[in-house]
Design a protein around this motif. Sequence first.
Motif, mmCIF file in Angstrom:
data_model
loop_
_atom_site.group_PDB
_atom_site.id
_atom_site.type_symbol
_atom_site.label_atom_id
_atom_site.label_comp_id
_atom_site.label_asym_id
_atom_site.label_seq_id
_atom_site.Cartn_x
_atom_site.Cartn_y
_atom_site.Cartn_z
ATOM 1 N N TYR A 53 66.403 19.476 56.111
ATOM 2 C CA TYR A 53 66.185 18.055 55.883
ATOM 3 C C TYR A 53 66.068 17.323 57.219
ATOM 4 O O TYR A 53 66.850 17.573 58.140
ATOM 5 C CB TYR A 53 67.352 17.438 55.108
ATOM 6 C CG TYR A 53 67.678 18.155 53.822
ATOM 7 C CD1 TYR A 53 66.997 17.864 52.644
ATOM 8 C CD2 TYR A 53 68.665 19.137 53.784
ATOM 9 C CE1 TYR A 53 67.296 18.530 51.460
ATOM 10 C CE2 TYR A 53 68.970 19.813 52.610
ATOM 11 C CZ TYR A 53 68.282 19.506 51.449
ATOM 12 O OH TYR A 53 68.575 20.172 50.292
ATOM 13 N N ARG A 63 74.131 18.947 50.921
ATOM 14 C CA ARG A 63 73.304 17.943 51.596
ATOM 15 C C ARG A 63 74.050 16.622 51.790
ATOM 16 O O ARG A 63 73.977 16.006 52.860
ATOM 17 C CB ARG A 63 72.026 17.708 50.777
ATOM 18 C CG ARG A 63 71.091 16.670 51.387
ATOM 19 C CD ARG A 63 69.859 16.488 50.533
ATOM 20 N NE ARG A 63 70.140 15.878 49.255
ATOM 21 C CZ ARG A 63 70.132 14.550 49.038
ATOM 22 N NH1 ARG A 63 69.852 13.706 50.018
ATOM 23 N NH2 ARG A 63 70.376 14.072 47.836
ATOM 24 N N THR A 98 70.615 21.429 57.896
ATOM 25 C CA THR A 98 70.447 22.319 56.743
ATOM 26 C C THR A 98 71.739 22.394 55.946
ATOM 27 O O THR A 98 72.833 22.255 56.506
ATOM 28 C CB THR A 98 70.040 23.737 57.204
ATOM 29 O OG1 THR A 98 69.876 24.575 56.065
ATOM 30 C CG2 THR A 98 71.069 24.346 58.139
ATOM 31 N N ALA A 130 68.136 7.719 50.980
ATOM 32 C CA ALA A 130 68.103 9.176 51.075
ATOM 33 C C ALA A 130 67.682 9.805 49.753
ATOM 34 O O ALA A 130 67.887 9.230 48.684
ATOM 35 C CB ALA A 130 69.484 9.700 51.476
ATOM 36 N N GLY A 131 67.093 10.985 49.858
ATOM 37 C CA GLY A 131 66.787 11.758 48.662
ATOM 38 C C GLY A 131 65.507 11.398 47.957
ATOM 39 O O GLY A 131 65.247 11.877 46.851
ATOM 40 N N ILE A 132 64.678 10.549 48.588
ATOM 41 C CA ILE A 132 63.355 10.238 48.026
ATOM 42 C C ILE A 132 62.308 10.525 49.099
ATOM 43 O O ILE A 132 62.635 10.764 50.258
ATOM 44 C CB ILE A 132 63.242 8.788 47.511
ATOM 45 C CG1 ILE A 132 63.428 7.778 48.655
ATOM 46 C CG2 ILE A 132 64.264 8.528 46.417
ATOM 47 C CD1 ILE A 132 63.208 6.330 48.224
ATOM 48 N N GLY A 133 61.045 10.483 48.742
ATOM 49 C CA GLY A 133 59.980 10.815 49.678
ATOM 50 C C GLY A 133 59.771 9.774 50.759
ATOM 51 O O GLY A 133 60.066 8.593 50.571
ATOM 52 N N GLN A 169 66.734 9.575 54.969
ATOM 53 C CA GLN A 169 66.632 11.029 54.817
ATOM 54 C C GLN A 169 65.525 11.316 53.804
ATOM 55 O O GLN A 169 65.763 11.424 52.604
ATOM 56 C CB GLN A 169 67.988 11.614 54.383
ATOM 57 C CG GLN A 169 68.030 13.140 54.322
ATOM 58 C CD GLN A 169 67.742 13.651 52.912
ATOM 59 O OE1 GLN A 169 68.510 13.392 51.990
ATOM 60 N NE2 GLN A 169 66.628 14.367 52.747
ATOM 61 N N PRO A 170 64.288 11.390 54.299
ATOM 62 C CA PRO A 170 63.153 11.633 53.406
ATOM 63 C C PRO A 170 63.086 13.085 52.956
ATOM 64 O O PRO A 170 63.338 13.998 53.740
ATOM 65 C CB PRO A 170 61.945 11.276 54.281
ATOM 66 C CG PRO A 170 62.401 11.584 55.668
ATOM 67 C CD PRO A 170 63.868 11.242 55.706
ATOM 68 N N MET A 171 62.735 13.302 51.698
ATOM 69 C CA MET A 171 62.612 14.662 51.178
ATOM 70 C C MET A 171 61.273 15.289 51.566
ATOM 71 O O MET A 171 61.120 16.507 51.530
ATOM 72 C CB MET A 171 62.782 14.663 49.662
ATOM 73 C CG MET A 171 64.140 14.156 49.199
ATOM 74 S SD MET A 171 65.532 15.117 49.837
ATOM 75 C CE MET A 171 65.469 16.555 48.761
ATOM 76 N N LYS A 172 60.305 14.449 51.915
ATOM 77 C CA LYS A 172 59.015 14.917 52.419
ATOM 78 C C LYS A 172 58.361 13.765 53.168
ATOM 79 O O LYS A 172 58.861 12.644 53.151
ATOM 80 C CB LYS A 172 58.108 15.393 51.270
ATOM 81 C CG LYS A 172 57.843 14.339 50.196
ATOM 82 C CD LYS A 172 56.976 14.925 49.092
ATOM 83 C CE LYS A 172 56.719 13.864 48.010
ATOM 84 N NZ LYS A 172 55.817 14.384 46.931
ATOM 85 N N ASN A 198 68.204 24.681 52.277
ATOM 86 C CA ASN A 198 67.026 23.873 52.579
ATOM 87 C C ASN A 198 67.219 23.121 53.894
ATOM 88 O O ASN A 198 68.336 22.989 54.398
ATOM 89 C CB ASN A 198 66.769 22.876 51.441
ATOM 90 C CG ASN A 198 66.517 23.565 50.121
ATOM 91 O OD1 ASN A 198 65.603 24.373 49.993
ATOM 92 N ND2 ASN A 198 67.338 23.265 49.124
#
Length: 215
Positions: A141, A3, A135, A86-89, A109-112, A139
Motif C-alpha cells: 500500500y 493494514r 505492507t 483511506a481504503g478507496i481509489g 492511503q489510495p488502493m490504486k 499486499n
Amino acid sequence: MDRITKLCAYLDKCAVFADVACDHGYCTKYMLDNGLCGSAIVSDISEKSLSKAQVLLADYIKNGVCRAVCCNGLEKIKGADTVLIAGIGGEEIIKILSTAEIPQNFVFQPMKNAKELRSFLLQRGCDLTCDDIFTDGKNYYFIIKGKARGRKRKYSQACLEYGADSLKNPVFTAFLTAETEKKKSYLSRDMCDGSRAEIQKSIDFMQGVLKGEIK
C-alpha cells in the motif's frame, strides 16, 4: 500486522481528526483511545457503512467527543485540522478534493492510482512530508501524508510513480521485484505488438528504478 494497524502508525496528534470514507471507524477509535485527538468526525457516503462506525464509537458519540456525518466526501466536514481518507481509489480521492479545500493536514492511503493522486497534490502546491509504501505481509500500500501548502520536495519520474520515500524503503524493493515478475509473465500471452511493447517498456522502467539507473 494488518493494514489498519500499519496505517494508524502514520497518524499524528491533532485537535480535530476526521476519518472520511471511514467504514468501520477503526482508525478513529485508535486516535480517541490513545488520546491523539481532542475530538473526531467520522463520515461515509453510505448510511450502512457509517452505522458500523457508529456502533464501534458509540460511547465517544454519546459523550460528544465524536460526531458521525453521512455525506459525500468533505462536504460536511468542518473544523478538522487533520483528515484521513483511506481504503478507496486514488481517483475517488481526487474527486473528493476537487470539490473542496484540501485539508490543512492529510493522510491518504489510495488502493490504486497513487501516481495520479500524487500528481494532483503536487500540482496544487501540497507539501508531501511522507510519501511511502508499507505492507501487511500480503499486499502493498502507498501512503501519502502532507500539508495543504508549502511544497518543498522536487519529484523525479520515479518519485512521481512510486513515492519519494518509497524508493529508500526495503519494502519497495520487494514490491517492485514482484511487480516486475508479474509483468514478465504477461509477455507469454497472445497480444498485439503494441501491447507487448508497452509491457516491455514498463518492465524496463521498473528494472531501471530497481538498479538505481532511473531516479
